[in-house]
Each structure stands twice: as structure tokens, then as C-alpha cells.
Write an enzyme that holds these catalytic residues in place. Structure first.
Site, short mmCIF file in Angstrom:
data_model
loop_
_atom_site.label_atom_id
_atom_site.label_comp_id
_atom_site.label_asym_id
_atom_site.label_seq_id
_atom_site.Cartn_x
_atom_site.Cartn_y
_atom_site.Cartn_z
N GLU A 182 -6.62 4.30 8.27
CA GLU A 182 -6.49 5.77 7.68
C GLU A 182 -8.12 6.46 7.07
OE1 GLU A 182 -2.40 5.17 5.19
OE2 GLU A 182 -1.67 4.99 7.45
N HIS B 28 -9.32 0.38 4.73
CA HIS B 28 -7.60 0.71 5.84
C HIS B 28 -8.18 1.84 6.85
CE1 HIS B 28 -3.78 2.28 6.43
NE2 HIS B 28 -3.81 1.04 5.58
N SER C 88 3.28 -2.18 10.50
CA SER C 88 4.95 -1.99 10.75
C SER C 88 5.95 -3.73 9.84
CB SER C 88 5.10 -1.56 11.77
OG SER C 88 5.05 0.08 11.82
N GLU D 83 -4.99 -5.45 10.65
CA GLU D 83 -3.68 -4.56 10.86
C GLU D 83 -4.25 -3.20 11.73
OE1 GLU D 83 -2.10 -3.06 7.05
OE2 GLU D 83 -4.41 -2.33 7.19
N GLY E 170 2.55 2.43 10.13
CA GLY E 170 2.87 3.28 10.64
C GLY E 170 4.00 4.08 11.66
N LYS F 25 0.37 4.24 -0.07
CA LYS F 25 -0.52 5.32 0.52
C LYS F 25 -0.25 6.54 -0.18
CE LYS F 25 -0.09 3.46 5.10
NZ LYS F 25 0.29 3.29 6.14
N ASN G 249 0.94 -1.79 -0.19
CA ASN G 249 -0.21 0.32 0.23
C ASN G 249 0.82 1.31 -0.13
OD1 ASN G 249 -1.90 2.06 0.40
ND2 ASN G 249 -2.01 1.89 2.49
C1 PEP Z 1 -0.84 0.03 5.47
O1 PEP Z 1 -1.08 1.25 5.62
O2 PEP Z 1 -1.59 -0.67 5.46
C2 PEP Z 1 0.60 -0.96 6.64
C3 PEP Z 1 0.64 -1.67 7.37
O3 PEP Z 1 1.23 -0.03 6.93
P1 PEP Z 1 2.82 0.35 7.84
O4 PEP Z 1 3.42 -1.30 7.15
O5 PEP Z 1 3.52 0.87 7.51
O6 PEP Z 1 2.79 0.20 8.86
#
Ligand code: PEP
Length: 260
Positions: free
Chosen positions: A100, A98, A216, A170, A176, A13, A11
Site C-alpha cells: 500500500e 508494504h 488474505s 505478499e 485484502g 493499517k 498489520n
Molecule cells: C497486509 O496488509 O499485509 C495483508 C496481508 O492484508 P490482508 O491479510 O487483509 O490481505
């Protein structure tokens, strides 16, 4: 036991400018081409780059997805993108829910369910993101939050369409932030989701569905996460912007994952 082909999503973003996106896609496509093991890789670039990235990746096994989709088919919805438009642009997949968007833009389970149904109806494959906030985890509500998200977001998804869905667990506090869930804690949530899928559908559907971990995931922690029984891949944010890191996670999924 069902052997599930690992799946790794990237992703991007709201990152990359055009040249950077094309070059990143080229490196990832070349790296994936040299992997012999079976693995599904899906990139979710910013939408304006989809057709360019699709061109760079033509002939490659890497799939493309949108980062969001409108619940509507067409009409006066300025700024929104329909599932049909994503298909026409070269997407086979779409992310829904997601954090966000779920937490950053207050998208509810009801709205996300409408998006899931619209995407499936159009023929897309859906990666549905679920996850608890830190506050919910600390209040001991993880199980309940996850169960409600799964039930409400999958409402009306029938047995014929569920095979076009992947779930990405997630934890919001891990996205992040550099904080990753303990592999065994993530495994507990994945196992809970699989049990719920067996209740909502049936045992064989639950065994076949892929449940990815996101939050992460990096080359140095991917192996331990991906070797958990019910973790079938990863949804990667930050590390997917670096082809070497992303390819290293993809490689880890083929040696640690459920397809070994
Ligand atoms: C994500 O945006 O779905 C995500 C898991 O981001 P990150 O790997 O940066 O934590």
C-alpha cells in the site's frame, strides 16, 4: 535442518479508533499468553495508538512495530516518523515496503533500501515486504520482480544486521482481496528467496531467516500455507482486526510451522 520459530504479524493499517485498538490488543495479549508453543507475535497498530497499546501489552511477549519509517534521522520532514521516534514510542519492529506504500504511494526499491538501512542503524527489526502485481505475475515476471526487490532493498545490509530482518512475501493481488496464493506457488517464491539469501549472504543465514506469507491469510487457509517448508509465518491484515481469527492463525503457525 534449522528450526525457525514461527512469526505472525498483525498489520492493522489505518483501522481502529483508540478504545477498539486497546481492547483488541488486550484480547490478543491474553490469547498469546495462553499459548505454550514458541511463536513471535508482532502488532503494527496505527502510530497514535502505539504508547497506549504498549501499556496494555506491558509484560506480554507481543512486540510492537511501526507501519512505516522515514529514511531520515531528523529534520524538516513534516509528517514523517524517524526510527528513533519509533523506538522511543515502544516499537521494536517496523514494516518497510508494504504494497500500500510501494504501489499506493510509489515507493521505489531505492527509497525502501534507505528506510531499511535507517531502521537497522537505529536498532529496529525490519519486516520487509516484497511482492508482484497481478500484471507482473500474468506476464511470468514474478521471479524476476521478487529477485530485484530483494537485491535492491537489501543493498548494503551486512551480515551483522541481516538477522534483524524478516521478509514478508505478499503478492499484491492477494492483499485484502480474499484471493490467496496457492500454497505451492507461494512455497516456490519463498524457496527462491531463500536461495537468493544464500547467494547474497550464506547458507546458514538463509536457513535462519524467516520468510512470511501475506495476502488474505485467514483461519481456514492458514494451515495449508503454514505447512509449506519455507513459509515461516504470516503477515496478516484483515484477520488481525479480529482477535479470534488472529489467534487462530497464531495457533496454526505453532502446529503447522517450521518449529513443530
Ligand atoms: C497486509 O496488509 O499485509 C495483508 C496481508 O492484508 P490482508 O491479510 O487483509 O490481505
Amino acid at each position: 535442518m534449522t528450526s525457525r520459530t514461527p512469526c505472525i504479524g498483525g498489520n492493522w493499517k489505518m483501522n481502529t479508533r483508540l478504545e477498539e485498538a486497546l481492547s483488541l490488543a488486550r484480547s490478543i495479549g491474553e490469547g498469546v499468553a495462553s499459548i505454550e508453543a514458541s511463536v513471535d507475535v508482532v502488532l503494527f497498530p496505527p502510530l497514535p495508538w502505539i504508547t497506549g497499546v504498549a501499556e496494555v501489552l506491558s509484560g506480554s511477549s507481543v512486540s510492537l512495530g511501526g507501519q512505516d519509517v522515514s529514511p531520515h534521522g531528523e529534520g524538516p520532514f513534516t509528517g514523517q516518523i524517524s526510527a528513533g521516534m519509533l523506538l522511543d514510542a515502544g516499537c521494536t519492529h517496523v514494516l518497510v515496503g508494504h504494497s500500500e506504500r510501494r504501489h499506493g504511494l510509489d515507493e521505489t526499491n531505492t527509497l525502501l533500501n534507505d528506510k531499511v538501512l535507517a531502521a537497522l542503524e537505529a536498532g529496529l527489526q525490519v519486516m520487509l515486504c516484497i511482492g508482484e502485481t497481478l500484471e507482473e505475475r500474468e506476464a511470468g515476471k514474478t521471479g524476476q520482480i521478487i529477485s530485484t526487490q530483494v537485491e535492491e532493498c537489501l543493498s548494503g545490509v551486512d551480515q551483522g544486521s541481516i538477522s534483524r530482518m524478516t521478509i514478508a512475501y505478499e503478492p499484491v493481488w492477494a492483499i485484502g482481496t480474499g484471493r490467496t496464493a496457492e500454497p505451492t506457488d507461494a512455497q516456490d517464491v519463498h524457496a527462491q528467496v531463500r536461495t537468493q539469501l544464500a547467494d547474497l549472504y550464506d547458507a546458514s543465514i538463509a536457513q535462519e531467516m524467516r520468510i512470511l506469507y501475506g495476502g488474505s491469510m485467514k483461519p481456514d487457509n492458514a494451515g495449508e500455507l503454514l505447512q509449506q517448508t519455507d513459509i515461516d509465518g504470516g503477515l496478516i491484515g484483515g484477520a488481525s482486526l479480529h482477535s479470534d481469527k488472529f489467534l487462530s492463525i497464531i495457533n496454526a503457525s505453532t502446529t503447522q510451522g517450521s518449529a513443530q
